[in-house]
Design an enzyme around this catalytic site. Structure first.
Site, PDB file in Angstrom:
ATOM      1  N   ARG A 115       0.804  -1.218   0.000  1.00 33.12           N
ATOM      2  CA  ARG A 115       0.000   0.000   0.000  1.00 33.12           C
ATOM      3  C   ARG A 115       0.839   1.271   0.000  1.00 33.12           C
ATOM      4  O   ARG A 115       0.580   2.189  -0.792  1.00 33.12           O
ATOM      5  CB  ARG A 115      -0.938   0.026   1.216  1.00 33.12           C
ATOM      6  CG  ARG A 115      -1.938  -1.096   1.224  1.00 33.12           C
ATOM      7  CD  ARG A 115      -2.724  -1.119   2.507  1.00 33.12           C
ATOM      8  NE  ARG A 115      -1.889  -1.580   3.619  1.00 33.12           N
ATOM      9  CZ  ARG A 115      -2.335  -1.749   4.854  1.00 33.12           C
ATOM     10  NH1 ARG A 115      -3.595  -1.476   5.167  1.00 33.12           N
ATOM     11  NH2 ARG A 115      -1.536  -2.194   5.801  1.00 33.12           N
TER      12      ARG A 115
ATOM     13  N   ASP B  56      -4.956  -4.024   3.118  1.00 29.43           N
ATOM     14  CA  ASP B  56      -3.718  -4.610   2.617  1.00 29.43           C
ATOM     15  C   ASP B  56      -4.046  -5.641   1.533  1.00 29.43           C
ATOM     16  O   ASP B  56      -4.767  -6.599   1.785  1.00 29.43           O
ATOM     17  CB  ASP B  56      -2.970  -5.277   3.771  1.00 29.43           C
ATOM     18  CG  ASP B  56      -1.574  -5.719   3.397  1.00 29.43           C
ATOM     19  OD1 ASP B  56      -1.220  -5.710   2.194  1.00 29.43           O
ATOM     20  OD2 ASP B  56      -0.813  -6.075   4.316  1.00 29.43           O
TER      21      ASP B  56
END
Length: 157
Positions: free
Chosen positions: A18, A129
């Site tokens: 990310r 995630d």
């Protein structure tokens, strides 16, 4: 405000999914907007899991599909980051908690610590995630980062 004081840091636990996406997206937006010289843009992890590693290949492929340059090597957040960055933006509540705990060990830290998702016009506060997910999950992270980084840049410019 001096240019060197305007520095976001986007972080995540392993610093390979990310946060490198958000870093790359923000750098491209700042470059395209002619304001990249006003920012120091980086990303880091709260853990040591992936230090020294490049971004996940699926994230790299996603950035390539969107024409977003990505150069990054995973690193861990340091005490100095809490003093040298004006903003530390994170992806989820766990990161937020970890960062606030780490910041308490830094006397008179100056960084504003908050969720990148707090800038999302679609109100998706958490950026999930994608590590255990699919290419589609990386695409979703990219789209969220685009929305959030655009709103953050508009608010802080």
């Amino acid at each position: 405000m001096a240019a060197e004081e305007r520095m976001p840091l986007v972080e995540k636990r392993g610093n390979i999914c990310r946060s490198p996406i958000a870093e790359a997206v923000f750098k491209k937006m700042a470059t395209d907007g002619g304001v990249v010289d006003q920012w120091r843009i980086d990303s880091a992890a709260t853990s040591t899991y992936e230090i020294g590693n490049p971004p996940d290949h699926r994230g790299q492929a996603c950035m390539k599909r969107h024409g977003v340059p990505m150069r990054h090597v995973a690193r861990q957040v340091t005490k100095e980051d809490f003093m040298s960055f004006e903003h530390i933006l994170c992806m989820d509540e766990s990161n937020l908690s970890d960062l606030k705990r780490k910041a308490k060990s830094v006397k008179d830290y100056t960084a504003k610590i908050e969720l990148l998702g707090s800038y999302d016009p679609q109100k998706q506060l958490i950026i999930q995630d994608p590590y255990y997910g699919s290419d589609e999950d990386f695409e979703k992270v990219y789209e969220q980062c685009v929305r959030c980084c655009k709103a953050f840049l508009e608010k802080t410019s």
